[in-house]
Design a protein around this motif. Structure first.
Motif, PDB file in Angstrom:
ATOM      1  N   ALA A  82      -5.459  13.868  35.685  1.00  0.00           N
ATOM      2  CA  ALA A  82      -6.164  12.677  35.205  1.00  0.00           C
ATOM      3  C   ALA A  82      -6.790  11.870  36.342  1.00  0.00           C
ATOM      4  O   ALA A  82      -7.920  11.392  36.225  1.00  0.00           O
ATOM      5  N   TYR A  83      -6.059  11.726  37.434  1.00  0.00           N
ATOM      6  CA  TYR A  83      -6.569  10.962  38.578  1.00  0.00           C
ATOM      7  C   TYR A  83      -7.845  11.610  39.115  1.00  0.00           C
ATOM      8  O   TYR A  83      -8.858  10.942  39.321  1.00  0.00           O
ATOM      9  N   ASP A  84      -7.794  12.920  39.320  1.00  0.00           N
ATOM     10  CA  ASP A  84      -8.959  13.649  39.827  1.00  0.00           C
ATOM     11  C   ASP A  84     -10.124  13.598  38.844  1.00  0.00           C
ATOM     12  O   ASP A  84     -11.278  13.411  39.237  1.00  0.00           O
ATOM     13  N   LEU A  85      -9.835  13.758  37.561  1.00  0.00           N
ATOM     14  CA  LEU A  85     -10.857  13.717  36.518  1.00  0.00           C
ATOM     15  C   LEU A  85     -11.552  12.358  36.494  1.00  0.00           C
ATOM     16  O   LEU A  85     -12.783  12.267  36.489  1.00  0.00           O
ATOM     17  N   TRP A  86     -10.781  11.282  36.511  1.00  0.00           N
ATOM     18  CA  TRP A  86     -11.327   9.922  36.462  1.00  0.00           C
ATOM     19  C   TRP A  86     -12.223   9.655  37.667  1.00  0.00           C
ATOM     20  O   TRP A  86     -13.304   9.098  37.542  1.00  0.00           O
ATOM     21  N   HIS A  87     -11.769  10.071  38.841  1.00  0.00           N
ATOM     22  CA  HIS A  87     -12.544   9.822  40.050  1.00  0.00           C
ATOM     23  C   HIS A  87     -13.755  10.760  40.156  1.00  0.00           C
ATOM     24  O   HIS A  87     -14.765  10.400  40.757  1.00  0.00           O
ATOM     25  N   LYS A  88     -13.681  11.929  39.549  1.00  0.00           N
ATOM     26  CA  LYS A  88     -14.839  12.810  39.496  1.00  0.00           C
ATOM     27  C   LYS A  88     -15.940  12.166  38.656  1.00  0.00           C
ATOM     28  O   LYS A  88     -17.110  12.175  39.043  1.00  0.00           O
ATOM     29  N   LEU A  89     -15.570  11.607  37.507  1.00  0.00           N
ATOM     30  CA  LEU A  89     -16.553  10.906  36.672  1.00  0.00           C
ATOM     31  C   LEU A  89     -17.193   9.764  37.452  1.00  0.00           C
ATOM     32  O   LEU A  89     -18.403   9.540  37.369  1.00  0.00           O
ATOM     33  N   SER A  90     -16.386   9.052  38.198  1.00  0.00           N
ATOM     34  CA  SER A  90     -16.892   7.953  39.016  1.00  0.00           C
ATOM     35  C   SER A  90     -17.905   8.458  40.045  1.00  0.00           C
ATOM     36  O   SER A  90     -18.986   7.887  40.198  1.00  0.00           O
ATOM     37  N   ARG A  91     -17.568   9.538  40.728  1.00  0.00           N
ATOM     38  CA  ARG A  91     -18.492  10.100  41.736  1.00  0.00           C
ATOM     39  C   ARG A  91     -19.776  10.607  41.084  1.00  0.00           C
ATOM     40  O   ARG A  91     -20.861  10.483  41.652  1.00  0.00           O
ATOM     41  N   LEU A  92     -19.656  11.171  39.898  1.00  0.00           N
ATOM     42  CA  LEU A  92     -20.830  11.710  39.219  1.00  0.00           C
ATOM     43  C   LEU A  92     -21.784  10.625  38.736  1.00  0.00           C
ATOM     44  O   LEU A  92     -23.005  10.787  38.794  1.00  0.00           O
TER      45      LEU A  92
END
Length: 144
Positions: A82-92
């Motif tokens: 979840a942490y990686d997913l949330w921050h990936k969305l942020s970077r995208l």
């Protein structure tokens, strides 16, 4: 989820066009469902069993995926954390560059109230642009 509606009633799907607005609603949804911790903390908290943390993490991933557009889903389909997913969305989708700031400034300067339109919608649009500008992490100097 087809047609821009998420699996949660009343929640539109998160996509590249509405990320800055829908991220706030997604944050709220995760807090209300007591699922916020895995996107805020990367490591297993002290006193929490690994099996409980994995289950909570999986619930958060599933919840986020239910609220993303099909076009976004392809970017996060293989994420299990979840942490990686949330921050990936942020970077995208949180563009924090000078070009984005200039685009937002241009929209703000060109924003005009049209007689007969809702003042609430106009102010909401204005505040949305201001909030997006604030999130660019570029200083807003007095010259602007």
């Amino acid at each position: 989820m087809e047609g821009g509606v998420s699996e949660f009633p009343g929640m539109m799907v998160l996509n590249s066009h509405n990320y800055s607005h829908k991220k706030i609603k997604m944050d709220d949804l995760l807090i209300v469902k007591d699922l916020y911790e895995p996107i805020d903390i990367q490591e297993i908290p002290t006193g929490v069993l690994e099996s409980e943390w994995k289950l909570l993490n999986r619930k958060v991933v599933a919840t986020i995926r239910q609220c993303v557009d099909v076009s976004v889903l392809q970017h996060v389909a293989n994420d299990k954390n979840a942490y990686d997913l949330w921050h990936k969305l942020s970077r995208l989708y949180e563009r924090k560059n000078a070009l984005n700031k200039a685009s937002l400034m241009r929209k703000l300067v060109r924003l005009k109230y049209i007689d007969g339109d809702s003042i609430v919608v106009h102010i909401s649009t204005f505040m949305g642009l201001v909030n997006q500008l604030a999130s660019t992490k570029f200083p807003l100097d007095d010259a602007m």
